[in-house]
Design a protein around this motif. Structure first.
Motif, PDB file in Angstrom:
ATOM      1  N   LEU A  84       0.828  -1.207   0.000  1.00  0.00           N
ATOM      2  CA  LEU A  84       0.000   0.000   0.000  1.00  0.00           C
ATOM      3  C   LEU A  84       0.862   1.257   0.000  1.00  0.00           C
ATOM      4  CD1 LEU A  84      -2.808  -1.024   2.525  1.00  0.00           C
ATOM      5  CD2 LEU A  84      -2.963  -0.886   0.034  1.00  0.00           C
ATOM      6  N   SER A  85       1.989   1.217   0.716  1.00  0.00           N
ATOM      7  CA  SER A  85       2.905   2.359   0.735  1.00  0.00           C
ATOM      8  C   SER A  85       3.473   2.615  -0.649  1.00  0.00           C
ATOM      9  CB  SER A  85       4.048   2.107   1.730  1.00  0.00           C
ATOM     10  OG  SER A  85       3.570   1.974   3.034  1.00  0.00           O
ATOM     11  N   ARG A  86       3.830   1.540  -1.328  1.00  0.00           N
ATOM     12  CA  ARG A  86       4.374   1.668  -2.677  1.00  0.00           C
ATOM     13  C   ARG A  86       3.337   2.263  -3.625  1.00  0.00           C
ATOM     14  NH1 ARG A  86       8.975   2.417  -5.450  1.00  0.00           N
ATOM     15  NH2 ARG A  86       8.867   1.492  -7.539  1.00  0.00           N
ATOM     16  N   LYS A  87       2.098   1.790  -3.530  1.00  0.00           N
ATOM     17  CA  LYS A  87       1.043   2.309  -4.391  1.00  0.00           C
ATOM     18  C   LYS A  87       0.782   3.789  -4.108  1.00  0.00           C
ATOM     19  CE  LYS A  87      -1.541  -1.943  -5.345  1.00  0.00           C
ATOM     20  NZ  LYS A  87      -2.851  -2.624  -5.211  1.00  0.00           N
ATOM     21  N   THR A  88       0.814   4.160  -2.834  1.00  0.00           N
ATOM     22  CA  THR A  88       0.591   5.552  -2.460  1.00  0.00           C
ATOM     23  C   THR A  88       1.700   6.442  -2.988  1.00  0.00           C
ATOM     24  OG1 THR A  88      -0.597   4.913  -0.457  1.00  0.00           O
ATOM     25  CG2 THR A  88       0.308   7.137  -0.517  1.00  0.00           C
ATOM     26  N   ALA A  89       2.943   5.986  -2.842  1.00  0.00           N
ATOM     27  CA  ALA A  89       4.076   6.774  -3.343  1.00  0.00           C
ATOM     28  C   ALA A  89       3.998   6.947  -4.852  1.00  0.00           C
ATOM     29  CB  ALA A  89       5.385   6.091  -2.943  1.00  0.00           C
ATOM     30  N   THR A  90       3.625   5.876  -5.568  1.00  0.00           N
ATOM     31  CA  THR A  90       3.491   5.951  -7.032  1.00  0.00           C
ATOM     32  C   THR A  90       2.378   6.914  -7.422  1.00  0.00           C
ATOM     33  OG1 THR A  90       4.258   3.664  -7.237  1.00  0.00           O
ATOM     34  CG2 THR A  90       3.105   4.611  -9.118  1.00  0.00           C
ATOM     35  N   HIS A  91       1.260   6.840  -6.704  1.00  0.00           N
ATOM     36  CA  HIS A  91       0.123   7.723  -6.990  1.00  0.00           C
ATOM     37  C   HIS A  91       0.488   9.185  -6.747  1.00  0.00           C
ATOM     38  CE1 HIS A  91      -4.000   9.129  -7.231  1.00  0.00           C
ATOM     39  NE2 HIS A  91      -3.879   9.700  -6.032  1.00  0.00           N
ATOM     40  N   ASN A  92       1.174   9.449  -5.633  1.00  0.00           N
ATOM     41  CA  ASN A  92       1.573  10.823  -5.318  1.00  0.00           C
ATOM     42  C   ASN A  92       2.553  11.365  -6.358  1.00  0.00           C
ATOM     43  OD1 ASN A  92      -0.030  10.739  -3.070  1.00  0.00           O
ATOM     44  ND2 ASN A  92       1.655  10.369  -1.627  1.00  0.00           N
ATOM     45  N   ALA A  93       3.480  10.502  -6.799  1.00  0.00           N
ATOM     46  CA  ALA A  93       4.445  10.939  -7.816  1.00  0.00           C
ATOM     47  C   ALA A  93       3.734  11.248  -9.133  1.00  0.00           C
ATOM     48  CB  ALA A  93       5.498   9.846  -8.025  1.00  0.00           C
ATOM     49  N   ALA A  94       2.741  10.448  -9.490  1.00  0.00           N
ATOM     50  CA  ALA A  94       1.989  10.684 -10.732  1.00  0.00           C
ATOM     51  C   ALA A  94       1.215  11.994 -10.657  1.00  0.00           C
ATOM     52  CB  ALA A  94       1.048   9.515 -10.994  1.00  0.00           C
ATOM     53  N   ARG A  95       0.609  12.254  -9.527  1.00  0.00           N
ATOM     54  CA  ARG A  95      -0.146  13.500  -9.362  1.00  0.00           C
ATOM     55  C   ARG A  95       0.770  14.712  -9.418  1.00  0.00           C
ATOM     56  NH1 ARG A  95      -4.551  13.899  -4.797  1.00  0.00           N
ATOM     57  NH2 ARG A  95      -4.739  15.869  -5.948  1.00  0.00           N
ATOM     58  N   ALA A  96       1.960  14.579  -8.792  1.00  0.00           N
ATOM     59  CA  ALA A  96       2.918  15.679  -8.818  1.00  0.00           C
ATOM     60  C   ALA A  96       3.381  15.961 -10.248  1.00  0.00           C
ATOM     61  CB  ALA A  96       4.105  15.343  -7.916  1.00  0.00           C
ATOM     62  N   ALA A  97       3.578  14.892 -11.025  1.00  0.00           N
ATOM     63  CA  ALA A  97       4.003  15.057 -12.422  1.00  0.00           C
ATOM     64  C   ALA A  97       2.905  15.752 -13.241  1.00  0.00           C
ATOM     65  CB  ALA A  97       4.331  13.697 -13.030  1.00  0.00           C
ATOM     66  N   GLU A  98       1.628  15.424 -12.975  1.00  0.00           N
ATOM     67  CA  GLU A  98       0.525  16.053 -13.691  1.00  0.00           C
ATOM     68  C   GLU A  98       0.434  17.553 -13.373  1.00  0.00           C
ATOM     69  OE1 GLU A  98      -2.976  13.958 -12.669  1.00  0.00           O
ATOM     70  OE2 GLU A  98      -2.436  12.133 -13.767  1.00  0.00           O
ATOM     71  N   LEU A  99       0.649  17.891 -12.111  1.00  0.00           N
ATOM     72  CA  LEU A  99       0.577  19.293 -11.699  1.00  0.00           C
ATOM     73  C   LEU A  99       1.714  20.113 -12.298  1.00  0.00           C
ATOM     74  CD1 LEU A  99      -0.408  18.857  -7.940  1.00  0.00           C
ATOM     75  CD2 LEU A  99      -1.883  19.609  -9.813  1.00  0.00           C
ATOM     76  N   ASN A 100       2.850  19.457 -12.509  1.00  0.00           N
ATOM     77  CA  ASN A 100       3.993  20.163 -13.095  1.00  0.00           C
ATOM     78  C   ASN A 100       3.856  20.263 -14.609  1.00  0.00           C
ATOM     79  OD1 ASN A 100       5.167  20.560 -10.615  1.00  0.00           O
ATOM     80  ND2 ASN A 100       6.321  18.635 -10.692  1.00  0.00           N
TER      81      ASN A 100
END
Length: 401
Positions: free
Chosen positions: A385-401
């Motif tokens: 679950l931690s890995r999935k959360t980290a991946t999701h957060n990284a994807a969202r950060a990339a979209e915002l940038n």
């Protein structure tokens, strides 16, 4: 006074209150068994476990939205009074009746201490300040049963209860002196203009609002559940392996000594913003230690396994505190601790049932094997679950940038 020195003195006084409380509970357990039988021991345990589960939200709200010092000093005075009444009466029925009140007082005391320590830590890191309390708790758990059993045998269990009253009296004096020497604002007390906002918000389960904390609480709950089950099943399994109670006591002592070392290790400042590392790593090794215990019934080997398991458990305990300090707003630390105690007490009660041979499973050894496997599995789930959360957060950060 230097705040780092004040922090150490405070933890030392807190240790004596924990020691007194541990001695009193142990003596009451022995006396309940002798006077009233096994049902009284069960009633005593449930009286200590269930009330904090029912009132956790009220406790957290009171601690977070009221004057911290006023709450603490009133609660300590009530705690001293309870132990004094029990010591004077020496009546087990009265002890059983007052145990729920004492257990609620203990949670309030723990919530206030959890909230105060990071504010008087001085130059100590958050993880180090939290580790001091874990060490104090572990040491009291080692010393209290031995001292209580000796004192109860030579002076009566009423004397042991007086020791509990003295321990909390010392802590109440320390609280009054700290209140006198430090300004409330220096410790981050809720200001008057913030009281209404705190009262509106402290009813929500703050411990479960942060996603990272929710993930970490999976292995935390599992470890408490399965170590509680192991503790009950181990009474039968380990005593058969060691052939006498002395060997069994040595194994328990090795776990407790390891917990002290693990708490000190977890106090390293490297863990300050890495609460998940000691929690998950320590939890995984705790599970492996319990699994090996069930698969390898060798008393000498288990002495080393228990030492390592206790070390990892102490590391995990410190990591949990650090993670809460990191992810929960300071104004709601009292609620977070009360909710953590609610979770722990519920898991302990359930663990006692799961670990009772003959209730769900007959074999004590199989209960321990499954407890170890369940603990390790919970860590794997948290890691995924931690890995999935980290991946999701990284994807969202990339979209915002």
């Amino acid at each position: 006074m230097n705040q780092s020195v004040l922090c150490l003195l405070f933890v030392a006084v807190a240790f004596f209150s924990l020691l007194g409380e541990g001695m009193a509970v142990f003596a009451l357990t022995l006396e309940a068994a002798d006077q009233l039988g096994s049902w009284a021991v069960t009633a005593l345990f449930l009286g200590g476990l269930l009330p904090p589960v029912l009132v956790a939200s009220l406790v957290g709200r009171w601690v977070d939205s009221s004057s911290l010092w006023r709450v603490w000093i009133i609660n300590l005075c009530v705690h001293v009074l309870i132990f004094a009444v029990l010591a004077q009466a020496e009546n087990m029925i009265l002890c059983l009746a007052l145990m729920p009140v004492a257990s609620i007082c203990a949670v309030i005391n723990g919530s206030v201490i959890f909230k105060i320590v990071p504010r008087i830590r001085g130059s100590f890191s958050l993880s180090r300040a939290g580790s001091f309390l874990v060490v104090a708790t572990s040491l009291s758990g080692i010393i209290a049963p031995a001292v209580a059993s000796w004192l109860s045998a030579h002076a009566g269990f009423g004397t042991v209860l007086w020791c509990g009253a003295v321990g909390f009296a010392l802590l109440s004096i320390a609280a009054i002196l700290m209140r006198w020497t430090l300004r409330e604002t220096a410790l981050g007390e809720p200001q008057p203009e913030n009281q209404d906002r705190l009262k509106r918000t402290t009813s929500s389960p703050v411990l479960f609002q942060n996603r990272w904390l929710r993930i970490l609480l999976i292995p935390v709950a599992a470890i408490v559940l399965f170590t509680s089950a192991e503790g009950v099943a181990g009474v039968f399994y380990l005593r058969d392996i060691t052939a006498d109670d002395t060997g069994y006591a040595l194994l328990l002592g090795a776990w407790s000594l390891g917990a002290v070392a693990g708490a000190l290790m977890g106090g390293n400042s490297w863990f300050d913003s890495r609460g998940s590392v000691p929690t998950l790593f320590g939890g995984a090794l705790v599970g492996m230690a319990i699994l090996v215990e069930g698969l390898w019934p060798n008393a000498t080997a288990l002495l080393i396994i228990f030492l390592v398991g206790g070390l990892c458990n102490g590391l995990r305990n410190t990591g949990v505190r650090t993670a809460i300090y990191e992810h929960v707003p300071q104004a709601r630390h009292g609620s977070a601790w009360a909710q953590l105690r609610m979770l722990i007490n519920a898991m302990v009660a359930l663990g006692y049932l799961l670990g009772t041979p003959g209730l769900i499973m007959n074999s004590a050894q199989m209960i321990i094997i499954l407890a170890g496997a369940g603990t390790a599995l919970s860590v794997v789930v948290a890691l995924v679950l931690s890995r999935k959360t980290a991946t999701h957060n990284a994807a969202r950060a990339a979209e915002l940038n």
